[in-house]
Design an enzyme around this catalytic site. Structure first.
Site, PDB file in Angstrom:
ATOM      1  N   LYS A 103       0.815  -1.218   0.000  1.00 45.95           N
ATOM      2  CA  LYS A 103       0.000   0.000   0.000  1.00 45.95           C
ATOM      3  C   LYS A 103       0.853   1.274   0.000  1.00 45.95           C
ATOM      4  O   LYS A 103       0.444   2.291  -0.540  1.00 45.95           O
ATOM      5  CB  LYS A 103      -0.940   0.017   1.203  1.00 45.95           C
ATOM      6  CG  LYS A 103      -2.185  -0.836   1.008  1.00 45.95           C
ATOM      7  CD  LYS A 103      -3.281  -0.472   1.996  1.00 45.95           C
ATOM      8  CE  LYS A 103      -4.521  -1.310   1.745  1.00 45.95           C
ATOM      9  NZ  LYS A 103      -4.340  -2.716   2.204  1.00 45.95           N
ATOM     10  N   GLU A 125     -10.231   7.899   4.208  1.00 48.35           N
ATOM     11  CA  GLU A 125     -10.925   7.080   5.192  1.00 48.35           C
ATOM     12  C   GLU A 125     -10.139   5.781   5.311  1.00 48.35           C
ATOM     13  O   GLU A 125      -9.306   5.460   4.462  1.00 48.35           O
ATOM     14  CB  GLU A 125     -12.347   6.765   4.749  1.00 48.35           C
ATOM     15  CG  GLU A 125     -12.462   5.751   3.613  1.00 48.35           C
ATOM     16  CD  GLU A 125     -12.049   6.318   2.278  1.00 48.35           C
ATOM     17  OE1 GLU A 125     -12.166   7.542   2.087  1.00 48.35           O
ATOM     18  OE2 GLU A 125     -11.591   5.543   1.416  1.00 48.35           O
ATOM     19  N   SER A 391       1.626  -9.698  -1.006  1.00 48.94           N
ATOM     20  CA  SER A 391       1.348  -8.265  -0.862  1.00 48.94           C
ATOM     21  C   SER A 391       1.737  -7.693   0.498  1.00 48.94           C
ATOM     22  O   SER A 391       2.008  -6.505   0.613  1.00 48.94           O
ATOM     23  CB  SER A 391      -0.134  -8.002  -1.137  1.00 48.94           C
ATOM     24  OG  SER A 391      -0.952  -8.828  -0.335  1.00 48.94           O
TER      25      SER A 391
END
Ligand SMILES: *Cc1c(COP(=O)(O)O)cnc(C)c1O
Length: 420
Positions: A103, A125, A391
């Protein structure tokens, strides 16, 4: 399409998709309240100029190397592969990216864009808090303010991530209306952004949301595929037979897929099948979804007759989203990527096996992609090679897994399977 068609099609694909309105075929677009159209167009225009500038590209390159620790390696799982037979399993180690997941790749890009635009604040958010932590990290790095909107229910559940965000200097703003979870947090973040869009930028956490985010986040994640393509080629002299990634919103998958689309490689996206195929038991948006609009974009959506999003579930909180990035819906339509699923149980097995046999504790999200590789490797006469996008790391999941499934999960699973 045949392999030859792919090669030609994807040679120019990234120039043509999305189109200027943000569509991948019929998916994507920009469904916004009127007041937000101008601010989003400003982001689109700025991005299209800045992403071509040498100073932006060089700065992002430097940050990836010096701050994030890129490139992350490709690793051959020899012991795990031997356990099942002949199929060779490889990992792209995004768990070794700073903060322990992919991310940060798009958050650092979004932060740099904010910096180039002269913005003072990043707004987003967060559900489980993973996106909030990555964005707060980027904000700290760039010296920007950071407002993270989070449902009160999630704040209670995710105390460690809330503490992390605060430690990194972000403001965590509790959202107390409705169900007090992600959906309400999205609305509140949009409202917050509307009040100060001149001095702030809204940052989305996956290849979802209104144009230009599915494109921008994809572009920032492409580094994963570029590295993996070159690294795998250098290690083995060839291409993997299969490339696989888990699909929540779909950003880590778009990242690694991007470099292999034009190669004669089978590409697989794995959705979370949770505890069953009934409504509310899974979050397999491509497998069971129908076309519909949520959070400002058109895609495949798990929805009821009124078009409201269905409740979703997965053991991996990063995967429980009722829609999916529009580009994945498009790849599904044109048959370039095969979308399948893995259950909670299969993901848990992968989580335990990779830890035990390779010394790598994977995130439960990534464990879904690995579960597919294991399923394939177990087939009689399985051979060839498979590259799994790992990931993220699983430190965040250890307590939950051990408390709920026990340290002896593999033995219990063995017994259960032998009974059948
Ligand atoms: C958030 C997250 C995902 C899911 O997001 P995508 O946009 O589908 O990649 C997958 N793995 C990890 C480790 C995550 O934190």
């Amino acid at each position: 399409m045949s392999n030859v068609d792919f090669k030609n099609y994807f040679e120019t694909y990234f120039k043509n998709y999305p189109n200027k309105d943000g569509y991948f075929g019929k998916y994507g677009g920009q469904y916004l309240p009127p007041q937000l159209i101008e601010p989003f167009n400003e982001i689109t225009e700025a991005y299209q100029t800045i992403c071509k500038s040498a100073s932006f590209i060089n700065e992002l390159r430097r940050i990836r190397k010096e701050f994030q620790g890129r490139p992350t390696p490709v690793y051959h799982c020899e012991k795990l592969s031997r356990l099942f037979g002949n199929m060779q399993i490889y990992l792209k180690r995004e768990d070794l990216n700073h903060t322990g997941a992919h991310k940060l790749n798009h958050c650092m890009g979004e932060g740099l864009l904010a910096k180039f635009l002269g913005k003072k604040k990043l707004i987003a958010e967060t559900g489980a808090g993973q996106h909030g932590v990555a964005l707060a990290t980027a904000a700290a790095f760039y010296g920007l303010e950071c407002d993270i909107y989070m449902g009160e229910v999630d704040i209670k559940k995710q105390a460690p991530n809330v503490a992390r965000m605060k430690l990194l200097g972000a403001r965590v703003i509790p959202v107390s209306h409705g169900l007090k979870t992600l959906k309400e947090a999205v609305d509140a973040a949009f409202e917050g952004y509307l009040k100060e869009y001149e001095t702030s930028i809204y940052c989305i956490g996956s290849v979802v949301g209104p144009h230009p985010f599915p494109m921008m986040v994809r572009d920032f994640q492409m580094v994963v595929g570029e590295e993996a393509h070159a690294q795998y080629k250098e290690m083995t002299g060839e291409m993997p037979d299969t490339v696989v990634a888990c699909v929540g919103g779909g950003s880590n998958a778009m990242g690694i897929f991007s470099a292999f689309l034009k190669e004669p490689v089978k590409i697989v996206g794995v959705e979370p099948m949770g505890i069953g195929e009934k409504k509310g038991e899974h979050a397999a948006s491509i497998t069971f979804g129908k076309e519909g609009i949520l959070h400002g974009f058109n895609s495949l959506l798990l929805q009821n007759e009124k078009g409201e999003p269905d409740p979703v579930y997965s053991i991996a909180s990063g995967l429980d989203y009722p829609s999916v990035g529009p580009e994945h819906a498009f790849f599904h339509d044109i048959n370039r990527v095969e979308y399948t699923s893995a259950s909670d149980e299969e993901a848990l097995e992968a989580f335990f096996l990779l830890s035990k046999y390779e010394g790598i504790i994977p995130a439960l999200e990534s464990s879904h992609a690995l579960a597919y590789a294991i399923r394939e490797a177990r087939k009689p006469n399985a051979s060839g090679s498979i590259l799994v996008n790992l990931s993220g790391r699983g430190d965040k999941d250890i307590d939950y897994v051990i408390e709920n499934y026990g340290i002896d999960f593999l033995e219990k699973l063995d017994k259960k399977r032998n009974k059948k």
